[in-house]
Motif scaffolding. Structure first.
Motif, PDB file in Angstrom:
ATOM      1  N   SER A 282      -1.783  14.540  -7.945  1.00 56.23           N
ATOM      2  CA  SER A 282      -2.048  13.907  -6.648  1.00 56.23           C
ATOM      3  C   SER A 282      -2.998  12.728  -6.788  1.00 56.23           C
ATOM      4  O   SER A 282      -3.791  12.640  -7.720  1.00 56.23           O
ATOM      5  N   THR A 283      -2.887  11.836  -5.830  1.00 54.05           N
ATOM      6  CA  THR A 283      -3.804  10.709  -5.716  1.00 54.05           C
ATOM      7  C   THR A 283      -4.760  10.975  -4.566  1.00 54.05           C
ATOM      8  O   THR A 283      -4.647  11.979  -3.868  1.00 54.05           O
ATOM      9  N   SER A 284      -5.681  10.084  -4.347  1.00 52.97           N
ATOM     10  CA  SER A 284      -6.640  10.239  -3.257  1.00 52.97           C
ATOM     11  C   SER A 284      -6.077   9.744  -1.935  1.00 52.97           C
ATOM     12  O   SER A 284      -6.721   9.853  -0.899  1.00 52.97           O
ATOM     13  N   ASN A 285      -4.860   9.214  -1.981  1.00 53.68           N
ATOM     14  CA  ASN A 285      -4.256   8.625  -0.789  1.00 53.68           C
ATOM     15  C   ASN A 285      -3.375   9.662  -0.104  1.00 53.68           C
ATOM     16  O   ASN A 285      -2.190   9.790  -0.415  1.00 53.68           O
ATOM     17  N   TRP A 286      -3.934  10.402   0.838  1.00 57.61           N
ATOM     18  CA  TRP A 286      -3.206  11.453   1.536  1.00 57.61           C
ATOM     19  C   TRP A 286      -2.710  10.955   2.892  1.00 57.61           C
ATOM     20  O   TRP A 286      -3.387  10.178   3.562  1.00 57.61           O
ATOM     21  N   GLY A 287      -1.545  11.461   3.298  1.00 61.12           N
ATOM     22  CA  GLY A 287      -1.023  11.152   4.618  1.00 61.12           C
ATOM     23  C   GLY A 287      -1.608  12.092   5.662  1.00 61.12           C
ATOM     24  O   GLY A 287      -2.551  12.840   5.380  1.00 61.12           O
ATOM     25  N   GLN A 288      -1.020  12.077   6.850  1.00 61.90           N
ATOM     26  CA  GLN A 288      -1.498  12.919   7.943  1.00 61.90           C
ATOM     27  C   GLN A 288      -1.044  14.363   7.799  1.00 61.90           C
ATOM     28  O   GLN A 288      -1.646  15.267   8.368  1.00 61.90           O
TER      29      GLN A 288
ATOM     30  N   GLN B 260       0.841  -1.187   0.000  1.00 60.71           N
ATOM     31  CA  GLN B 260       0.000   0.000   0.000  1.00 60.71           C
ATOM     32  C   GLN B 260       0.881   1.244   0.000  1.00 60.71           C
ATOM     33  O   GLN B 260       1.799   1.365   0.792  1.00 60.71           O
ATOM     34  N   VAL B 261       0.539   2.160  -0.886  1.00 57.71           N
ATOM     35  CA  VAL B 261       1.301   3.409  -0.975  1.00 57.71           C
ATOM     36  C   VAL B 261       1.010   4.265   0.242  1.00 57.71           C
ATOM     37  O   VAL B 261      -0.149   4.442   0.635  1.00 57.71           O
ATOM     38  N   GLN B 262       2.055   4.806   0.830  1.00 57.07           N
ATOM     39  CA  GLN B 262       1.900   5.600   2.040  1.00 57.07           C
ATOM     40  C   GLN B 262       2.855   6.784   1.991  1.00 57.07           C
ATOM     41  O   GLN B 262       4.019   6.650   1.622  1.00 57.07           O
ATOM     42  N   PHE B 263       2.328   7.954   2.352  1.00 54.54           N
ATOM     43  CA  PHE B 263       3.141   9.170   2.456  1.00 54.54           C
ATOM     44  C   PHE B 263       3.274   9.527   3.930  1.00 54.54           C
ATOM     45  O   PHE B 263       2.276   9.629   4.626  1.00 54.54           O
ATOM     46  N   VAL B 264       4.497   9.761   4.382  1.00 55.41           N
ATOM     47  CA  VAL B 264       4.735  10.145   5.769  1.00 55.41           C
ATOM     48  C   VAL B 264       5.530  11.440   5.780  1.00 55.41           C
ATOM     49  O   VAL B 264       6.695  11.470   5.368  1.00 55.41           O
ATOM     50  N   GLU B 265       4.886  12.489   6.247  1.00 57.88           N
ATOM     51  CA  GLU B 265       5.504  13.810   6.289  1.00 57.88           C
ATOM     52  C   GLU B 265       6.031  14.104   7.699  1.00 57.88           C
ATOM     53  O   GLU B 265       5.458  13.635   8.685  1.00 57.88           O
ATOM     54  N   SER B 266       7.093  14.890   7.767  1.00 59.16           N
ATOM     55  CA  SER B 266       7.671  15.280   9.052  1.00 59.16           C
ATOM     56  C   SER B 266       8.418  16.597   8.913  1.00 59.16           C
ATOM     57  O   SER B 266       8.661  17.061   7.793  1.00 59.16           O
ATOM     58  N   GLY B 267       8.770  17.172  10.043  1.00 60.34           N
ATOM     59  CA  GLY B 267       9.600  18.372  10.036  1.00 60.34           C
ATOM     60  C   GLY B 267       8.885  19.664  10.347  1.00 60.34           C
ATOM     61  O   GLY B 267       9.518  20.719  10.438  1.00 60.34           O
ATOM     62  N   GLY B 268       7.581  19.612  10.490  1.00 59.95           N
ATOM     63  CA  GLY B 268       6.846  20.826  10.794  1.00 59.95           C
ATOM     64  C   GLY B 268       7.117  21.302  12.215  1.00 59.95           C
ATOM     65  O   GLY B 268       7.800  20.645  12.998  1.00 59.95           O
ATOM     66  N   GLY B 269       6.565  22.466  12.537  1.00 63.70           N
ATOM     67  CA  GLY B 269       6.739  22.994  13.878  1.00 63.70           C
ATOM     68  C   GLY B 269       6.270  24.423  13.972  1.00 63.70           C
ATOM     69  O   GLY B 269       5.669  24.964  13.040  1.00 63.70           O
ATOM     70  N   LEU B 270       6.564  25.029  15.105  1.00 63.28           N
ATOM     71  CA  LEU B 270       6.213  26.427  15.366  1.00 63.28           C
ATOM     72  C   LEU B 270       7.478  27.265  15.249  1.00 63.28           C
ATOM     73  O   LEU B 270       8.466  27.003  15.955  1.00 63.28           O
ATOM     74  N   VAL B 271       7.452  28.235  14.360  1.00 63.24           N
ATOM     75  CA  VAL B 271       8.597  29.120  14.161  1.00 63.24           C
ATOM     76  C   VAL B 271       8.113  30.565  14.110  1.00 63.24           C
ATOM     77  O   VAL B 271       6.926  30.825  13.938  1.00 63.24           O
ATOM     78  N   GLN B 272       9.071  31.480  14.201  1.00 63.58           N
ATOM     79  CA  GLN B 272       8.751  32.891  14.060  1.00 63.58           C
ATOM     80  C   GLN B 272       8.929  33.328  12.610  1.00 63.58           C
ATOM     81  O   GLN B 272       9.676  32.699  11.846  1.00 63.58           O
ATOM     82  N   ALA B 273       8.256  34.371  12.248  1.00 68.89           N
ATOM     83  CA  ALA B 273       8.387  34.918  10.896  1.00 68.89           C
ATOM     84  C   ALA B 273       9.855  35.189  10.592  1.00 68.89           C
ATOM     85  O   ALA B 273      10.585  35.694  11.440  1.00 68.89           O
ATOM     86  N   GLY B 274      10.263  34.825   9.389  1.00 70.55           N
ATOM     87  CA  GLY B 274      11.639  35.018   8.967  1.00 70.55           C
ATOM     88  C   GLY B 274      12.526  33.794   9.149  1.00 70.55           C
ATOM     89  O   GLY B 274      13.622  33.730   8.582  1.00 70.55           O
TER      90      GLY B 274
END
Length: 114
Positions: A100-106, A1-15
């Motif tokens: 894009s496909t209909s199979n989206w990750g979190q 099964q095709v799976q997308f796993v995203e990471s690296g986001g967070g809270l940052v300040q402008a700039g």
């Protein structure tokens, strides 16, 4: 099964900067065309950037110069380098095939404070 796993986001300040990563697993294709999309709060998902099978990249006109998409050599790992972030970049960031496909990750949440 095709799976997308995203990471690296967070809270940052402008700039400030963030680097997102996406791992595609279960694909029968090597280095398929992939893209990043984002969904700002209360809005529809929108295209951010894409990278082709051969490594050609395209970034949304409004983000060009601040965002860069790349792929680790010979892998299905794609990155999105985001520099000079603005509060309007806040949203959930997703990766998917392009088109894009209909199979989206979190997705991964990016929040930019002013």
């Amino acid at each position: 099964q095709v799976q997308f796993v995203e990471s690296g986001g967070g809270l940052v300040q402008a700039g400030e900067s963030l680097r997102l990563s996406c791992v595609l697993s279960g694909s029968t294709l090597s280095r398929p065309a992939m893209a990043w999309y984002r969904q700002p709060p209360g809005k529809q998902r929108e295209f951010v950037a894409r990278i082709s099978i051969t490594g050609v990249t395209q970034v949304s006109n409004s983000l060009r110069g601040r965002f860069t998409i790349s792929r680790d050599s010979d892998t299905n790992i794609v990155h999105l380098q985001m520099d000079s972030l603005k509060p309007e970049d806040t949203g959930v960031y997703f990766c998917n095939r392009y088109p894009s496909t209909s199979n989206w990750g979190q997705g991964t949440q990016v929040t930019v404070s002013s």
